[in-house]
Motif scaffolding. Structure first.
Motif, PDB file in Angstrom:
ATOM      1  N   ASP A  39       0.681  -1.080   0.193  1.00 55.15           N
ATOM      2  CA  ASP A  39       0.056   0.455  -0.120  1.00 55.15           C
ATOM      3  C   ASP A  39       0.839   1.188   0.267  1.00 55.15           C
ATOM      4  N   LYS A  80      -4.074  -2.078  12.830  1.00 56.59           N
ATOM      5  CA  LYS A  80      -5.737  -2.151  13.067  1.00 56.59           C
ATOM      6  C   LYS A  80      -5.716  -1.604  14.106  1.00 56.59           C
ATOM      7  N   ASN A  98      -4.480   5.464   7.355  1.00 57.73           N
ATOM      8  CA  ASN A  98      -5.093   3.386   6.709  1.00 57.73           C
ATOM      9  C   ASN A  98      -5.966   4.259   6.556  1.00 57.73           C
ATOM     10  N   ARG A 100      -7.851   1.749   5.634  1.00 65.06           N
ATOM     11  CA  ARG A 100      -7.980   0.673   5.782  1.00 65.06           C
ATOM     12  C   ARG A 100      -8.620   0.086   6.646  1.00 65.06           C
ATOM     13  N   THR A 101      -8.389   0.843   8.040  1.00 66.31           N
ATOM     14  CA  THR A 101      -8.833   1.038   9.025  1.00 66.31           C
ATOM     15  C   THR A 101      -9.455   1.949   9.673  1.00 66.31           C
ATOM     16  N   GLU A 318     -13.687   1.125  -3.113  1.00 61.84           N
ATOM     17  CA  GLU A 318     -12.452   0.394  -3.016  1.00 61.84           C
ATOM     18  C   GLU A 318     -11.059   1.186  -2.445  1.00 61.84           C
ATOM     19  N   HIS A 320     -12.402   3.726   0.132  1.00 64.55           N
ATOM     20  CA  HIS A 320     -12.142   3.888   1.011  1.00 64.55           C
ATOM     21  C   HIS A 320     -12.770   3.014   2.196  1.00 64.55           C
ATOM     22  N   PRO A 321     -12.623   1.703   1.859  1.00 65.84           N
ATOM     23  CA  PRO A 321     -13.043   0.154   2.592  1.00 65.84           C
ATOM     24  C   PRO A 321     -13.527   0.905   4.203  1.00 65.84           C
ATOM     25  N   ALA A 322     -12.464   0.714   4.753  1.00 72.66           N
ATOM     26  CA  ALA A 322     -13.309   1.342   6.579  1.00 72.66           C
ATOM     27  C   ALA A 322     -14.029   2.496   6.212  1.00 72.66           C
TER      28      ALA A 322
END
Length: 382
Positions: A39, A80, A98, A100-101, A318, A320-322
């Protein structure tokens, strides 16, 4: 000295240091992302989007107190299970990005950008807003209508809105025909992810926004000042038509612009932008295009396909998944709607009504707060 006074003094000192840094130090960000893996390349692309291609990126190998002496924001890709960034570190320029989190990473990027480059002058914004307001009120309209982007927005073309003050929001800009039919006095957008990010969804919105504004020389764009650097860079129109407004601390919608010239500390474009501006222009406010979240809806609520970009939604999820995991959790997808259009909205409208404002929902809505304010000739949602 009380806590508030200490916070104000500390913030003033940080602002003074930042002003000196911006004047003498090179434009630089520091990236601490030991757990980012592949990433990292994505993070560097995002850095150049938010800060510009001329930004210097310094990779940090370990956390250290020297962060606090860095001549620029420190961007972290926290694991996380890591605790949140302490408030004192945020004040001194440490931001968790981050994606993802961290559900609010899209806003943290802009906080970091403001830390690096500063905020626009609120006096200029106030002057431009007041000049626009005088022009609008001189037209003599007695009520304001605000437009959402729900499925009912498509039917707005069947009505004449010329006797109203007209305020529209965000992705209505996709439909040039409806835009010019409504002929808005102002357009607003306030989401750091949907409207100001690097995704194809957000870029397409901004390209359409620029087209509509260039076609409508009397329409202004009003938005939170957090996003001003990007807006000024991409929305190339007369600067007096760009009106960034800072976020204040009030939790009301009916007097924040008049009293403090600040947006309320509330989420969602309705509470944060449309209602405060409408209430500043008229004590009679009508609503169209706020269908609410129907039982069959997914994500937050349905939008009019003609006035959004459903084919590009995947780019937001995709990138900004968190954000979606947090605000539209699978176990309780209506949590966000309850938060912004439930008790908070009811409290804001009730407070305003006690002070003489009147709100009227012009078509059926699944939002209970708005359904309680239906126009007399409208049947409620079943």
């Amino acid at each position: 000295m009380g806590n508030n006074a200490l916070k104000t003094a500390a913030k003033g000192s940080v602002n003074t240091l930042n002003a000196l840094r911006r004047r003498f130090a090179p434009r630089r960000v520091f990236l601490y992302a030991p757990d980012a893996g592949p990433d990292v390349a994505d993070l560097e692309q995002r850095i150049r989007f938010y800060f510009g291609d001329d930004i210097r990126i310094t990779h940090l190998k370990s956390p250290a107190p020297t962060w606090l002496l860095a001549h620029g924001p420190v961007l972290t890709f926290r694991p996380k299970d890591a605790p949140p960034v302490p408030l004192f570190q945020q004040a001194l320029g440490v931001f968790d990005v981050n994606f993802r989190t961290n559900s609010i990473e899209a806003w943290n990027w802009f906080d970091a950008e403001v830390f690096l480059n500063g905020s626009p002058d609120p006096a200029v914004s106030r002057r431009n807003y007041d000049a626009w307001k005088r022009r609008v009120l001189a037209e003599g309209h007695r009520q304001a209508t605000i437009f959402g982007t729900g499925p009912s927005l498509a039917r707005a073309i069947e009505r004449d809105w010329s006797q109203d003050i007209r305020l529209v929001c965000n992705t209505i800009v996709r439909d040039a025909e409806l835009w010019h039919h409504i002929a808005p006095h102002a357009v607003v957008a306030g989401d750091g992810l949907y409207h100001y990010g690097p995704t194809e969804f957000a870029r397409t919105f901004r390209a359409d926004l620029l087209k509509r504004l260039r076609e409508s020389p009397d329409t202004v764009f009003i938005y939170p000042d957090l996003f001003h650097s990007l807006v000024a860079r991409e929305i190339q129109i007369e600067p007096e038509r760009l009106i960034p407004i800072r976020r204040g601390t009030a939790h009301t919608v009916h007097a924040t612009l008049k009293d403090d010239f600040a947006l309320p500390a509330l989420g969602n474009v309705l509470n944060q932008l449309l209602l405060p501006i409408a209430c500043d222009l008229s004590k009679s406010v009508r609503l169209w295009g706020f269908d609410g979240r129907a039982p069959s809806d997914v994500l937050f609520w349905s939008n009019s396909n003609k006035h959004s970009y459903p084919e590009l939604m995947h780019t937001l999820r995709e990138h900004h998944p968190a954000f979606f995991d947090h605000f539209v959790p699978a176990h309780d997808p209506e949590s966000y709607v309850r938060a912004v259009h439930g008790d908070v909205l009811e409290h804001c409208l009730s407070q305003a009504e006690q002070q003489g404002w009147h709100f009227e929902m012009l078509h059926k809505s699944w939002t209970p707060t708005l359904s309680r304010r239906l126009a007399p000739d409208v049947e409620p949602a079943q």
